[in-house]
Design an enzyme around this catalytic site. Structure first.
Site, short mmCIF file in Angstrom:
data_model
loop_
_atom_site.label_atom_id
_atom_site.label_comp_id
_atom_site.label_asym_id
_atom_site.label_seq_id
_atom_site.Cartn_x
_atom_site.Cartn_y
_atom_site.Cartn_z
N SER A 113 -15.89 2.71 -11.29
CA SER A 113 -16.97 1.91 -11.87
C SER A 113 -18.32 2.16 -11.21
CB SER A 113 -16.57 0.44 -11.81
OG SER A 113 -17.52 -0.32 -12.47
N HIS A 114 -18.87 1.09 -10.62
CA HIS A 114 -20.22 1.15 -10.06
C HIS A 114 -20.22 1.72 -8.64
CE1 HIS A 114 -18.10 -2.46 -9.07
NE2 HIS A 114 -18.85 -2.62 -8.02
N ASP A 278 -23.48 1.41 -15.86
CA ASP A 278 -22.88 1.84 -14.59
C ASP A 278 -22.04 3.11 -14.75
OD1 ASP A 278 -20.89 0.68 -16.10
OD2 ASP A 278 -19.76 0.04 -14.35
N ASP A 280 -18.90 3.86 -15.36
CA ASP A 280 -17.99 4.03 -16.50
C ASP A 280 -18.46 3.35 -17.77
OD1 ASP A 280 -17.56 1.56 -15.24
OD2 ASP A 280 -15.51 1.42 -15.97
N ASP A 282 -19.31 0.22 -18.61
CA ASP A 282 -18.95 -1.12 -19.09
C ASP A 282 -19.95 -2.19 -18.66
OD1 ASP A 282 -18.16 -1.12 -16.46
OD2 ASP A 282 -16.06 -1.65 -16.84
N ARG A 283 -20.79 -1.88 -17.67
CA ARG A 283 -21.77 -2.89 -17.23
C ARG A 283 -23.12 -2.67 -17.90
NH1 ARG A 283 -21.02 -4.47 -10.99
NH2 ARG A 283 -18.76 -4.65 -11.03
N LYS A 377 -15.44 -4.90 -21.07
CA LYS A 377 -16.87 -5.16 -21.20
C LYS A 377 -17.53 -3.88 -21.66
CE LYS A 377 -17.65 -4.97 -16.18
NZ LYS A 377 -16.31 -4.91 -15.58
C1 G16 Z 1 -14.83 -5.25 -12.21
C2 G16 Z 1 -14.15 -6.21 -13.15
C3 G16 Z 1 -15.05 -7.36 -13.45
C4 G16 Z 1 -15.51 -8.01 -12.16
C5 G16 Z 1 -16.18 -6.97 -11.29
C6 G16 Z 1 -16.56 -7.50 -9.92
O1 G16 Z 1 -15.90 -4.66 -12.85
O2 G16 Z 1 -13.80 -5.57 -14.36
O3 G16 Z 1 -14.34 -8.25 -14.24
O4 G16 Z 1 -16.40 -9.05 -12.43
O5 G16 Z 1 -15.28 -5.92 -11.07
O6 G16 Z 1 -15.43 -7.84 -9.23
P1 G16 Z 1 -15.49 -8.19 -7.71
O7 G16 Z 1 -16.44 -9.35 -7.60
O8 G16 Z 1 -14.08 -8.56 -7.37
O9 G16 Z 1 -16.01 -7.00 -6.95
P2 G16 Z 1 -16.12 -3.09 -12.76
O10 G16 Z 1 -17.36 -2.85 -13.56
O11 G16 Z 1 -16.26 -2.80 -11.30
O12 G16 Z 1 -14.88 -2.49 -13.35
#
Ligand code: G16
Length: 544
Positions: A113-114, A278, A280, A282-283, A377
């Site tokens: 992801s990010h 981000d 991938d 989704d953000r 998302k």
């Molecule tokens: C993931 C989850 C999200 C979550 C985010 C932050 O996002 O899919 O539902 O809100 O992590 O999680 P944490 O606060 O536990 O770091 P992504 O975009 O990283 O896949």
């Protein structure tokens, strides 16, 4: 097809976090590490008669090596049909859509992801099930348990699969389809939004746009949709070429990591609308001329304006937000007389509500918003949603946000992250907070009186499952909240997240800077958790 059984030894650290297994690339490159996890997933899930899998990732370092390994193991486990993004690329929402559209058994998404990418940075893997959404917590617990006793995995010999050219071919009895990563997704977006209206607004220069793809997966998606289909000028998409290391940057769309965009949008040359996504895809981060829209406000504004969008014109069934997301969307739900659900952090918790038709829109403070069109998302979907609202209302982002606050009040909000804190210190902080929960209620601190203090647990209304230890909440009599959680997505030490919010109904006080408006609550948060005192930090690593 010759199926080989390879002996292996369990790794103790394969517990998936908030969204799949995320580790340093070097951890994934250890002998049998990825193989063990993939076998654990496949052995744990029901052995289905559906033998189709979707595979793709955000293009970060190790993406395509991982894809080749996954195909060999999945084929040895009986999967025969593979739909793979060209060059190994697929955004997370696109994978979700493809699983649903082609009725696949599920899909592997390769992404952290990010988190940054590159040989010394992060890699990740996640499995999405047949509804297109992330595997549930029960599934991920089962993956982990299997991984703890694994002693072998299955593998077939296979030449390297060519991922470069779109088309269908057969290899060693397997049916491989290499698809254009954008086609199906772009078609889905066109079916949801009023593309003609947005096109017209862009063409007549009523809306000027900049989109920062952060050298990550949304580059090709945004270029095709915003520039080629909607007619935004060439160069609207910046940092649009996906790179294995995201150009050395942190592909996290927030104000700290999108400096170029921030400088532009808070200057006298600001455009009408800017956004970023981000690693991938989704953000999303939404900016207007001299305004940043918090993700919590964004989902509330979308819910309030959903009837302007073709796909949601007949109304929305309900909304959901993760617990630490501000209560702004709840106020809209109340006004619309529809249900609002509060779930733990993690997109997987929205899946049951979406499948049951209880909700249409959902969102999280962590820059995530989406709807029932997929089970993830969706960054670009959110951007198009905003563009459709702007084109329809013919107002600026700032005007829309201000009107929203005047109607519903403003939930002033911020998040302070302390990253890479020593894990023992972080756990001690959480224990210290837990030790205060029984005695905080009814106590007053400055202008605030505590109404409740607890550890959030979620009872899923659809499958009745219970998820405990989902964050510590301290709620005050005036509706303000302070929430503490340890992130489930970091790969170094622990990240403590502190979420702070306060409701401001008085429109003459709604324009305050959040750090100023929330100063007393920010002080109180430190008093409760002592992160600065215990970690030696003087300030948060990131403020959003
Ligand atoms: C993931 C989850 C999200 C979550 C985010 C932050 O996002 O899919 O539902 O809100 O992590 O999680 P944490 O606060 O536990 O770091 P992504 O975009 O990283 O896949």
């Amino acid at each position: 097809m010759q199926i080989n059984t390879v002996s292996t030894q369990a790794y103790s650290d394969q517990k998936p976090g908030t969204s799949g297994l995320r580790k340093k690339v070097k951890v994934f490159q250890q002998a049998h590490y990825l193989e063990n996890f993939v076998q654990s997933i496949l052995s744990t899930l029901d052995q289905s008669t559906n033998k189709t899998l979707v595979i793709g990732g955000d293009g970060r370092y190790f993406n395509n090596d991982a894809i080749q390994i996954i195909i060999k193991i999945a084929a040895a486990n009986g999967y025969t049909h593979f739909i793979i993004g060209q060059n190994g690329l697929l955004s997370t929402p696109a994978v979700s859509h493809l699983i649903r559209k082609y009725q696949a058994f599920g899909g592997f998404i390769l992404s952290a992801s990010h988190n940054p990418g590159g040989p010394d940075e992060d890699f990740g893997i996640k499995f999405n099930v047949s509804n297109g959404g992330p595997a549930t917590e029960q599934n991920t617990d089962a993956f982990f348990s299997y991984s703890q006793t694994i002693s072998s995995y299955k593998l077939i010999d296979l030449p390297t699969i060519d991922l470069n050219n779109c088309g269908k071919f057969k290899e060693s009895g397997l049916h491989i389809t290499i698809i254009d990563p954008v086609d199906d997704y772009a078609e889905l977006m066109a079916s949801l939004f009023d593309f003609d209206l947005i096109k017209q607004a862009v063409k007549t220069k009523k809306i000027s746009i900049c989109f920062d793809a952060m050298h990550a997966i949304t580059g090709p998606y945004a270029t095709r949709i915003l520039e080629d289909i909607l007619g935004a000028p060439k160069g609207t998409v910046i940092n649009g070429i996906p790179l294995e290391d995201f150009g050395g940057h942190h592909p996290d769309p927030n104000l700290s990591h999108t400096k170029e965009l921030k400088e532009l949008m808070f200057s006298s040359n600001a455009l009408d609308f800017a956004a970023a996504s981000d690693g991938d895809g989704d953000r999303n981060m939404i900016l207007g001329n001299n305004i940043f829209v918090t993700p919590s406000d964004s989902i509330a504004i979308m819910a309030a304006n959903a009837q302007l969008i073709p796909a949601y014109a007949s109304g929305i069934n309900g909304v959901a937000r993760s617990m630490p997301t501000s209560q702004a969307v709840d106020r809209v739900a109340k006004a619309l007389n529809i249900p609002a659900f509060e779930t733990p952090t993690g997109w997987k918790f929205f899946g049951n509500l979406l499948d049951a038709g209880k909700i249409t829109l959902c969102g999280e403070e962590s820059f995530g918003t989406s709807s029932n069109h997929v089970r993830e998302k969706d960054g670009l979907w959110a951007v198009l949603f905003w563009l459709n609202i702007l084109a329809k209302r013919e107002q600026s982002v700032q005007e829309i946000v201000n009107e929203h606050w005047q109607t519903y009040g403003r939930d002033i909000y911020c998040r302070h992250d302390y990253e890479a804190v020593d894990s023992d210190i972080a756990n001690n902080i959480m224990d210290h907070l837990r030790s205060q929960l029984d005695t905080l209620a009814k106590q007053s601190f400055g202008s605030y009186t505590v109404q409740y203090a607890d550890e959030f647990s979620y009872h899923d209304p659809i499958d009745q499952s219970i998820s405990e230890h989902q964050g510590i909440r301290i709620g005050f009599v005036d509706g303000s909240r302070i929430i503490f959680r340890l992130s489930g997505t970091g790969t170094v030490g622990a990240t403590l997240r502190i979420y702070i919010e306060k409701y401001e109904p008085d429109s003459s006080k709604q324009q305050q800077d959040p750090q100023t408006a929330l100063a007393e609550l920010i002080e109180l948060a430190e008093q409760f958790c002592e992160v600065k005192k215990r970690s030696g930090r003087t300030e948060p690593s990131v403020i959003t």
